[in-house]
Enzyme design. Structure first.
Site: not given
Length: 693
Positions: A293, A346, A556
């Site tokens: 990520d 994220h 996600s």
């Protein structure tokens, strides 16, 4: 370029209704009223069970629709006449309206006549019948013995005669006793044909040494008990096999962390039962989940102790030429801060879903939370291996992703002339990223995933937030496990997220949110305001350079829910390798939408309680109605009767028990019955009759 799979706000395009013949619609004006020419005529629109109406009339001038109910769509015709096509969309009705057999509202038309210059507004009352399904369920037990076990009940108040079981010392004594009772019955009966109405007690052999004696009086009971060949004389008491067979309920285990009430996904997946299981059952096998990520924030206090560092194999694989931390490839996958950055972290959000710690910590600032959120792993020895392959703008490349996949699994990679090998290979990979590309373009991604699969490593990949049937890669790779998103329906049960892509490679689904701040069906509040159906997790505030928490939606967020469960299965030891783990995830998933595997949900929404064999924490019964289009509806109960008001479509109604406290009835291992039915113009009112499970 590959991108993060956070949800865009996707709305469904409305279909233009097909014109149909003009309906006969009464004018509300009295027959004797003077006729005013060249205006939009008042009328009453009654769809009844239809979905389409077309209304035309002679009119010269300007007009527009200024108001319709939310469940009415419209299309203007072409030409100089008034021509309006209406389509009723029952599924657009608000939740309260779906509790009624019909919908009512009004359509308002503003107009100005070219012929005489008059103008005004005309209101049309409009009504629509809902389709419905109804039936009756088995009575719910509300009192008596333990509803979860097979138990003796106290005998009822005895009448003058009653059935008893007489147990003798030997089979021969039993046969002699039965013969004696039969002779007694024959002597008392006027004929053999009337023996069934005789007051004398006939007897039937029962087992090796017992006999059932019918209608035995209290005097006969005493006499029989005094027989030296008799062991016992006892009432033929009832046994009740009640709602389902399981051990006594255990108490759910829920954390006290500040934002846990907003973590509706944990409750939807039944984690209070899983965490109770962890409190009594060893989850002792260490498992590493690689999060490929944007990198993570090691300084987030809610992730302290769960993030592996560079010495253990964590790595930043973004090359120097596109690096945003000025370091290039190195052993520090920190998601960097730089002037003007506003986008949160994220990777930190994904990591928290899996493994955010429980309990309190020293707050990092005045007003900051001292407990935050919780991850699924609780006390299980699950560690996160951060692998930074996505930059701060949310993009990566095929080459960087391929290197990250291979490196995470322990395969050597070469970047910039240097070779790197991971010292702590992961058993699980989480890739909350993807892009629309051809299978040919995605071939290197698919080759890398196939290579690590051969090593026994599962790659869970976000299915995509495009809301279409177009395949997203690398989720579409044959050896990837594509994860779709579910959110909460208006009834509080799981349904397909509108943004979640749907295609044949989708294998599983998990909570990923609604993708819209207006959807707040989970019932929780944040700072006194209804919290939307987003996934709450750890994040970072780059403007203040402080840890924080936020809600995000997307596949996600769904993907780490599945990765976390796979890790827990390996940690507990219910599975020991990739193939067994995936097979058990598929087999225990909750089937939603169309029966069996489908493109929206795959094999269904993951069920951690069934996959991990966690204990039961509830025994409620209820009904859910799953539409083939991915929506979910509830039912109105009145005693043991139910009714559900629905749009047209194909459905599966499930009446079952909820043993994991997630308000989803009849999942794997839970008692249930399922009925298929179709609603529409030809079948507006379906009656399912009596349901039991």
């Amino acid at each position: 370029m590959l991108a993060l799979l956070l949800s865009p706000l996707v709305s469904c395009a409305s279909q233009s209704p097909k014109p149909i013949s003009d309906p006969v619609l009464p004018d509300s004006a009295p027959a004797s009223a003077p006729v005013v020419t060249d205006q939009v005529t008042r009328r009453q629109v009654n769809f009844a069970y239809l979905s389409d109406q077309r209304i035309t009339q002679a009119f010269s001038g300007e007009w527009k629709v200024v108001k319709t109910p939310v469940w009415v769509q419209y299309t203007r015709g072409s030409g100089d006449v008034f021509d309006l096509s209406l389509r009723a969309v029952r599924g657009n009705a608000d939740f309260q309206a779906l509790t009624q057999p019909s919908l009512t509202g009004e359509i308002v038309i503003a107009w100005k006549s070219k012929e005489n210059g008059q103008s005004g507004q005309t209101s049309w009352p409009v009504s629509l019948n809902m389709y419905q399904v109804s039936g009756t369920t088995a009575p719910h037990q509300t009192s008596g013995p333990d509803a979860r076990s097979e138990t003796w009940t106290p005998p009822a108040a005895q009448s003058s005669t009653q059935d008893y079981i007489v147990t003798y010392k030997t089979r021969a004594a039993r046969d002699t006793g039965v013969l004696a009772y039969t002779r007694q019955a024959l002597r008392a009966a006027p004929s053999v044909l009337s023996i069934q109405v005789s007051a004398a007690p006939p007897a039937d052999p029962l087992g090796a040494r017992s006999a059932m004696v019918h209608g035995l009086s209290q005097a006969d009971v005493g006499a029989t008990r005094r027989d030296p060949d008799v062991l016992s004389v006892e009432p033929n008491a009832e046994l009740h096999l009640q709602s389902n067979e399981m051990s006594p309920l255990q108490a759910p285990l829920e954390p006290s962390d500040q934002y846990y009430p907003n973590q509706w996904a944990m409750r939807l997946l039944g984690y209070p039962a899983v965490w109770r299981d962890m409190a009594t059952t060893p989850y002792q096998h260490p498992v590493v989940v690689a999060v490929l990520d944007t990198g993570v924030r090691y300084d987030h206090p809610d992730l302290a102790g769960v993030l592996l560092r560079g010495v253990d194999g964590a790595i930043d694989l973004i090359p120097r030429e596109k690096s945003d931390d000025d370091n290039g490839v190195d052993s520090d996958p920190t998601d960097p801060s730089f002037l003007g950055r506003t986008m949160g972290s994220h990777g930190t959000h994904v990591a928290g879903i899996i493994a955010a710690r429980w309990g309190t910590f020293t707050p990092p600032c005045a007003g900051c939370s001292s407990s935050g959120v919780v991850g699924a792993s609780y006390t299980a020895p699950v560690k996160i291996l951060p692998i930074r392959i996505i930059d701060a703008t949310g993009t990566t490349t095929i080459a960087e992703t391929v290197n990250g996949i291979r490196y995470a699994a322990g395969l050597p990679i070469t970047v910039g002339g240097s070779t790197f090998t991971n010292s702590t290979p992961a058993q699980i990979l989480n890739l909350s990223l993807g892009s629309l590309m051809s299978a040919e373009t995605a071939a290197p991604l698919c080759d890398a995933i196939a290579e690590v699969r051969k090593k026994g490593v599962l790659a869970f990949v976000a299915a995509g937030n495009f809301g279409t049937s177009t395949v997203n890669y690398p989720a579409g790779c044959p050896d990837a496990v594509a994860v779709a998103s579910v959110t909460l329906s208006k009834s509080g049960a799981p349904e397909h997220s509108s943004f979640s892509s749907a295609y044949p490679q989708v294998q599983l689904s998990a909570p990923g949110g609604a993708g819209s701040s207006s959807a707040a069906f989970n019932g929780s509040l944040l700072n006194g305001t209804p919290f939307p159906d987003d996934i709450m997790s750890t994040n970072w505030d780059y403007s203040k350079n402080l840890p924080n928490y936020s809600g995000m939606s997307g596949t996600s967020q769904a993907t780490p829910q599945v990765a976390a469960l796979a890790a827990l299965m390996l940690s507990k030891g219910v599975t020991t390798n990739a193939e067994d783990t995936l097979a058990r995830l598929d087999a225990t998933a909750t089937d939603l939408g169309q029966p069996g595997r489908d493109n929206q949900f795959g094999y269904g929404m993951i069920d951690p309680v069934a996959a991990l064999g966690a204990p039961a924490i509830s025994a409620h019964e209820g009904i859910q109605v799953y539409a083939d289009d991915g929506h979910t509806y509830g039912a109105l109960m009145n005693g043991n009767t139910f009714v559900s008001y629905l749009p047209e479509g194909s459905y599966t109604l499930v009446y079952g028990t909820d043993t994991n406290g997630n308000s989803t009835y009849g999942e794997k291992g839970e008692a249930h019955t399922a009925k298929r039915f179709v609603l529409g113009l030809e079948n507006p009112d379906v009656k399912l009759g009596f349901l039991n499970h």
